[in-house]
Structure formats: C-alpha cells, structure tokens
Motif scaffolding. Structure first.
Motif, PDB file in Angstrom:
ATOM      1  N   GLU A 157      11.940 -22.545  -2.849  1.00  0.00           N
ATOM      2  CA  GLU A 157      11.694 -21.660  -3.508  1.00  0.00           C
ATOM      3  C   GLU A 157      12.008 -20.551  -2.576  1.00  0.00           C
ATOM      4  OE1 GLU A 157       7.424 -23.595  -2.242  1.00  0.00           O
ATOM      5  OE2 GLU A 157       9.439 -24.783  -3.460  1.00  0.00           O
ATOM      6  N   GLU A 158      11.519 -20.406  -1.252  1.00  0.00           N
ATOM      7  CA  GLU A 158      12.028 -19.225  -0.326  1.00  0.00           C
ATOM      8  C   GLU A 158      13.411 -19.406  -0.316  1.00  0.00           C
ATOM      9  OE1 GLU A 158       8.502 -18.711   3.443  1.00  0.00           O
ATOM     10  OE2 GLU A 158       9.099 -20.845   2.880  1.00  0.00           O
ATOM     11  N   LEU A 159      14.527 -19.569   0.167  1.00  0.00           N
ATOM     12  CA  LEU A 159      15.851 -20.580   0.349  1.00  0.00           C
ATOM     13  C   LEU A 159      16.170 -19.791  -1.391  1.00  0.00           C
ATOM     14  CD1 LEU A 159      16.466 -23.022   1.644  1.00  0.00           C
ATOM     15  CD2 LEU A 159      16.308 -20.784   2.997  1.00  0.00           C
ATOM     16  N   ARG A 160      15.222 -20.223  -2.308  1.00  0.00           N
ATOM     17  CA  ARG A 160      16.515 -19.278  -3.296  1.00  0.00           C
ATOM     18  C   ARG A 160      15.781 -18.151  -4.525  1.00  0.00           C
ATOM     19  NH1 ARG A 160      19.462 -23.865  -5.731  1.00  0.00           N
ATOM     20  NH2 ARG A 160      19.781 -25.695  -4.034  1.00  0.00           N
ATOM     21  N   ARG A 161      14.659 -17.798  -4.132  1.00  0.00           N
ATOM     22  CA  ARG A 161      14.128 -16.480  -4.973  1.00  0.00           C
ATOM     23  C   ARG A 161      14.945 -15.323  -4.417  1.00  0.00           C
ATOM     24  NH1 ARG A 161       8.900 -16.062  -0.816  1.00  0.00           N
ATOM     25  NH2 ARG A 161      10.374 -15.435   1.041  1.00  0.00           N
ATOM     26  N   PRO A 162      14.581 -14.414  -5.291  1.00  0.00           N
ATOM     27  CA  PRO A 162      15.896 -13.202  -5.476  1.00  0.00           C
ATOM     28  C   PRO A 162      14.666 -12.813  -3.941  1.00  0.00           C
ATOM     29  CG  PRO A 162      14.872 -13.355  -7.636  1.00  0.00           C
ATOM     30  CD  PRO A 162      13.721 -14.162  -6.812  1.00  0.00           C
ATOM     31  N   ALA A 163      15.187 -11.817  -3.295  1.00  0.00           N
ATOM     32  CA  ALA A 163      15.544 -11.446  -2.336  1.00  0.00           C
ATOM     33  C   ALA A 163      16.891  -9.936  -1.843  1.00  0.00           C
ATOM     34  CB  ALA A 163      15.838 -12.488  -0.753  1.00  0.00           C
ATOM     35  N   VAL A 164      16.944  -9.169  -0.903  1.00  0.00           N
ATOM     36  CA  VAL A 164      17.888  -8.216  -0.717  1.00  0.00           C
ATOM     37  C   VAL A 164      18.560  -8.720   0.301  1.00  0.00           C
ATOM     38  CG1 VAL A 164      17.618  -5.647   0.359  1.00  0.00           C
ATOM     39  CG2 VAL A 164      16.085  -6.235  -1.181  1.00  0.00           C
TER      40      VAL A 164
END
Length: 166
Positions: free
Chosen positions: A30-37
């Motif tokens: 989930e950390e890899l796939r969550r939206p991020a800048v």
C-alpha cells in the motif's frame, strides 16, 4: 564516448536499479501504490515507468520500433514488485550485452530512425540519466517512509564491486 566508459555507467545503472528495488521491497504494497508527489503518481508506477523506458530505448537501439506501447503491452506481466525487479535484472543484462556488442564506431552511429545528431552512446547515457532522475525521486520518497536506500551516487557505487550478471 568509448565502450568501456559507457559500460561503467551501464553497470552503475544496474547496481542502482537493484538497490532501489531492493529498498522498495521493504515497504508495504500500500505504501508503494499510494498516490505520492512523484512524476508517475506512486512509487510502484514510477518503478514500472523506469523499467519500461529502459526496455523501450534498448528496443529502439536494436531496431525494434515499439511505438507508443508499454513493455506490458508485449506480454511482460509487471503487476507486482517481484515481477518488476526480476524484469529489471534481466533488462539490465540485456542493456549491458547490447553495449558490449558494439565497437566504438557502432557507439557513434545514430539509431536507424533516430536523429543523426544523437549517437547510440548518447541514447544509452540518456537511459542511465533518466534512471538517476527517477531513482532520486524514489530515494526521497523511501527515506520519508523510513526506508532510505543509502547513497546512490556514482562515486560511492564505483568504490564497490559491482555484481556480474548471472
């Protein structure tokens, strides 16, 4: 640029790719796939982009026009981190083998359908530089998530023994 110098950059690229993907394995999915800048919206999508660009430019170098398609449009399934990492390791070997197959004259020739001002060595250097851009983004994101990949710079890597492809 001569072949041995370019191979040093290609080996660095492979080492740094492996290091960033190994670091990525320490994050939850989930950390890899969550939206991020990040330029491609998430760490996962940035990693897929990185290997897709490596593949598509190498394909162009060997004369295969893949157009505006992605690596996964050609039967490669890259739906999880393990698959991306495995593909990346294989692609790094293919890129190194390609560069090893060229002599200095071949490195200075443009791609068949490319800009005559852009020799093959410059295209390969672009691949390495592109990877550096996205690995830097990912390193920042991973560090903020508590999983720093450590130093990814060329001189630090050059001091280490780079693994030979298997």
């Amino acid at each position: 640029m001569d072949r041995d110098s370019l191979l040093a950059f290609v080996r660095f690229h492979a080492w740094a790719n492996d290091r960033i993907l190994t670091t990525a394995a320490g994050l939850a999915d989930e950390e890899l796939r969550r939206p991020a800048v990040l330029d491609h919206g998430s760490a996962f999508d940035t990693l897929r982009h990185l290997v897709d660009v490596d593949w598509s430019w190498r394909e162009a170098c060997i004369g295969n026009d893949v157009g505006q398609t992605y690596v996964w449009d050609h039967g490669f399934v890259l739906d999880d981190l393990a698959a991306i990492h495995a593909f990346c390791l294989e692609e790094d070997i293919r890129l190194r083998s390609y560069v090893e197959s060229l002599d200095d004259a071949g490195l200075n020739e443009p791609l068949a359908d490319g800009d005559p001002r852009e020799p093959r060595w410059l295209v390969v250097a672009h691949v390495v530089n592109h990877g550096t851009q996205h690995r830097s983004e990912l390193a920042r994101y991973f560090t903020e998530s508590g999983k720093s990949p450590g130093d990814l710079d060329l001189l630090s890597a050059y001091q280490l023994p780079w693994p030979e492809p298997s």
